[in-house]
Design a protein around this motif. Structure first.
Motif, mmCIF file in Angstrom:
data_model
loop_
_atom_site.group_PDB
_atom_site.id
_atom_site.type_symbol
_atom_site.label_atom_id
_atom_site.label_comp_id
_atom_site.label_asym_id
_atom_site.label_seq_id
_atom_site.Cartn_x
_atom_site.Cartn_y
_atom_site.Cartn_z
ATOM 1 N N PHE A 18 0.876 -1.170 0.000
ATOM 2 C CA PHE A 18 0.000 0.000 0.000
ATOM 3 C C PHE A 18 0.908 1.213 0.000
ATOM 4 O O PHE A 18 1.859 1.277 0.782
ATOM 5 N N THR A 19 0.564 2.186 -0.815
ATOM 6 C CA THR A 19 1.368 3.400 -0.897
ATOM 7 C C THR A 19 0.483 4.612 -0.669
ATOM 8 O O THR A 19 -0.614 4.706 -1.229
ATOM 9 N N VAL A 20 0.967 5.543 0.131
ATOM 10 C CA VAL A 20 0.264 6.796 0.349
ATOM 11 C C VAL A 20 0.345 7.609 -0.948
ATOM 12 O O VAL A 20 1.376 7.599 -1.629
ATOM 13 N N ILE A 21 -0.735 8.302 -1.281
ATOM 14 C CA ILE A 21 -0.757 9.103 -2.506
ATOM 15 C C ILE A 21 0.451 10.046 -2.535
ATOM 16 O O ILE A 21 0.875 10.565 -1.499
ATOM 17 N N GLU A 22 0.988 10.208 -3.733
ATOM 18 C CA GLU A 22 2.139 11.097 -3.954
ATOM 19 C C GLU A 22 3.351 10.734 -3.087
ATOM 20 O O GLU A 22 4.222 11.550 -2.867
ATOM 21 N N LYS A 101 -2.281 20.922 6.669
ATOM 22 C CA LYS A 101 -2.940 21.606 5.550
ATOM 23 C C LYS A 101 -2.454 21.038 4.217
ATOM 24 O O LYS A 101 -3.246 20.760 3.317
ATOM 25 N N TRP A 102 -1.166 20.854 4.098
ATOM 26 C CA TRP A 102 -0.582 20.354 2.851
ATOM 27 C C TRP A 102 -1.037 18.927 2.550
ATOM 28 O O TRP A 102 -1.446 18.619 1.439
ATOM 29 N N ILE A 103 -1.002 18.037 3.549
ATOM 30 C CA ILE A 103 -1.388 16.644 3.335
ATOM 31 C C ILE A 103 -2.867 16.545 2.973
ATOM 32 O O ILE A 103 -3.241 15.826 2.040
ATOM 33 N N ILE A 104 -3.714 17.252 3.689
ATOM 34 C CA ILE A 104 -5.153 17.202 3.400
ATOM 35 C C ILE A 104 -5.431 17.751 2.003
ATOM 36 O O ILE A 104 -6.257 17.195 1.264
ATOM 37 N N GLU A 105 -4.745 18.794 1.610
ATOM 38 C CA GLU A 105 -4.907 19.334 0.250
ATOM 39 C C GLU A 105 -4.477 18.305 -0.800
ATOM 40 O O GLU A 105 -5.148 18.131 -1.821
ATOM 41 N N MET A 106 -3.396 17.596 -0.545
ATOM 42 C CA MET A 106 -2.947 16.547 -1.465
ATOM 43 C C MET A 106 -3.990 15.421 -1.546
ATOM 44 O O MET A 106 -4.252 14.889 -2.630
ATOM 45 N N MET A 107 -4.572 15.061 -0.409
ATOM 46 C CA MET A 107 -5.604 14.033 -0.388
ATOM 47 C C MET A 107 -6.839 14.472 -1.179
ATOM 48 O O MET A 107 -7.421 13.682 -1.927
ATOM 49 N N LYS A 108 -7.230 15.725 -1.032
ATOM 50 C CA LYS A 108 -8.379 16.247 -1.780
ATOM 51 C C LYS A 108 -8.091 16.234 -3.276
ATOM 52 O O LYS A 108 -8.932 15.811 -4.072
ATOM 53 N N ASN A 109 -6.911 16.688 -3.657
ATOM 54 C CA ASN A 109 -6.546 16.705 -5.079
ATOM 55 C C ASN A 109 -6.521 15.298 -5.673
ATOM 56 O O ASN A 109 -6.977 15.084 -6.795
ATOM 57 N N ALA A 110 -6.006 14.341 -4.927
ATOM 58 C CA ALA A 110 -5.946 12.965 -5.418
ATOM 59 C C ALA A 110 -7.348 12.407 -5.626
ATOM 60 O O ALA A 110 -7.611 11.713 -6.606
ATOM 61 N N GLY A 111 -8.256 12.705 -4.720
ATOM 62 C CA GLY A 111 -9.630 12.229 -4.858
ATOM 63 C C GLY A 111 -10.299 12.792 -6.087
ATOM 64 O O GLY A 111 -10.997 12.082 -6.813
ATOM 65 N N LEU A 112 -10.074 14.052 -6.372
ATOM 66 C CA LEU A 112 -10.680 14.694 -7.540
ATOM 67 C C LEU A 112 -10.027 14.240 -8.835
ATOM 68 O O LEU A 112 -10.702 13.993 -9.829
ATOM 69 N N TRP A 120 -11.693 13.049 -1.191
ATOM 70 C CA TRP A 120 -10.306 12.862 -0.767
ATOM 71 C C TRP A 120 -9.893 11.410 -0.975
ATOM 72 O O TRP A 120 -10.726 10.531 -1.143
ATOM 73 N N GLN A 121 -8.598 11.195 -0.970
ATOM 74 C CA GLN A 121 -8.050 9.846 -1.123
ATOM 75 C C GLN A 121 -6.709 9.802 -0.409
ATOM 76 O O GLN A 121 -5.875 10.689 -0.588
ATOM 77 N N LEU A 122 -6.480 8.781 0.390
ATOM 78 C CA LEU A 122 -5.210 8.636 1.094
ATOM 79 C C LEU A 122 -4.295 7.619 0.414
ATOM 80 O O LEU A 122 -3.128 7.889 0.179
ATOM 81 N N TRP A 123 -4.840 6.435 0.126
ATOM 82 C CA TRP A 123 -4.031 5.369 -0.457
ATOM 83 C C TRP A 123 -4.095 5.423 -1.978
ATOM 84 O O TRP A 123 -5.141 5.716 -2.543
ATOM 85 N N GLN A 124 -2.980 5.094 -2.612
ATOM 86 C CA GLN A 124 -3.045 4.870 -4.049
ATOM 87 C C GLN A 124 -4.032 3.735 -4.290
ATOM 88 O O GLN A 124 -4.224 2.880 -3.434
ATOM 89 N N GLN A 125 -4.648 3.710 -5.448
ATOM 90 C CA GLN A 125 -5.767 2.799 -5.679
ATOM 91 C C GLN A 125 -5.381 1.333 -5.762
ATOM 92 O O GLN A 125 -6.203 0.472 -5.522
ATOM 93 N N HIS A 126 -4.182 1.019 -6.093
ATOM 94 C CA HIS A 126 -3.806 -0.373 -6.294
ATOM 95 C C HIS A 126 -2.953 -0.890 -5.133
ATOM 96 O O HIS A 126 -2.359 -0.114 -4.412
ATOM 97 N N ASN A 127 -2.931 -2.203 -4.969
ATOM 98 C CA ASN A 127 -2.034 -2.812 -3.986
ATOM 99 C C ASN A 127 -1.266 -3.975 -4.601
ATOM 100 O O ASN A 127 -0.492 -4.612 -3.932
ATOM 101 N N HIS A 128 -1.479 -4.221 -5.872
ATOM 102 C CA HIS A 128 -0.748 -5.186 -6.696
ATOM 103 C C HIS A 128 -0.413 -6.472 -5.955
ATOM 104 O O HIS A 128 0.757 -6.759 -5.661
#
Length: 181
Positions: A18-22, A101-112, A120-128
């Motif tokens: 599992f990887t955190v977005i970005e 603020k920065w992490i939550i903004e990154m999570m919001k951007n990833a979700g959109l 929002w999104q925390l984890w990258q979508q795949h876990n391979h």
């Protein structure tokens, strides 16, 4: 094209990541790692999750997992969803989190950006998930998991890293009850 890989045989073990977005270094704080650990313990007790090896790094997690009950894709999906919600709440409520603020903004951007209609999104979508086909492959993946903190320069010896199953394989009590082959 779907990036979602499948758990094709529920009776097998899998190496997953599992990887955190970005690749955000979220797990530099103990409070966030402990949320993941508590979730795993719950999944072991209530959802038939079997954990054979694991490590929590600053921005990703590796595990060898299996199940004797519920479908593994359901367990992992629920675990990722739960930890995502709990980690977001912990971030928002942590007055000492300088990166909030920065992490939550990154999570919001990833979700959109991923078009999944989430705010929002925390984890990258795949876990391979990679199915473990042999005992040799199991030991190779387990060694890879345990080598992560050493390669990253966090510790000199794998067994000294608290957030890893390496401790259990060196006679020390780890944070998670493990299954063994």
């Amino acid at each position: 094209m779907s990036r979602k890989y499948k758990f094709s045989d529920q009776d097998k073990l899998y190496f997953i990541s599992f990887t955190v977005i970005e690749w955000i270094d979220l797990f530099t704080r103990i409070i966030y790692k402990d949320i993941v650990i508590d979730s795993w313990k719950h999944c072991q007790k209530e959802k038939d999750l079997e954990i054979y090896g694991w490590v929590i790094m600053t921005n990703h997690i590796h595990m060898i997992v299996g199940t004797q009950g519920r479908p593994l894709d359901k367990i992992i999906g629920e675990m990722k969803s739960f930890t995502s919600r709990m980690l977001r709440k912990a971030l928002q409520n942590n007055p000492r989190e300088s990166r909030k603020k920065w992490i939550i903004e990154m999570m919001k951007n990833a979700g959109l950006q991923n078009g999944n209609n989430k705010d929002w999104q925390l984890w990258q979508q795949h876990n391979h998930p990679l199915q473990i086909f042999s005992e040799a492959m199991f030991h190779q993946k387990l060694q890879y998991i345990h080598d992560n903190p050493v390669v990253a320069g966090f510790v000199e010896f794998e067994e000294d890293y608290l957030y890893s199953s390496a401790r259990d394989f060196h006679g020390k009590k780890g944070l998670i009850e493990l299954c063994y082959i």
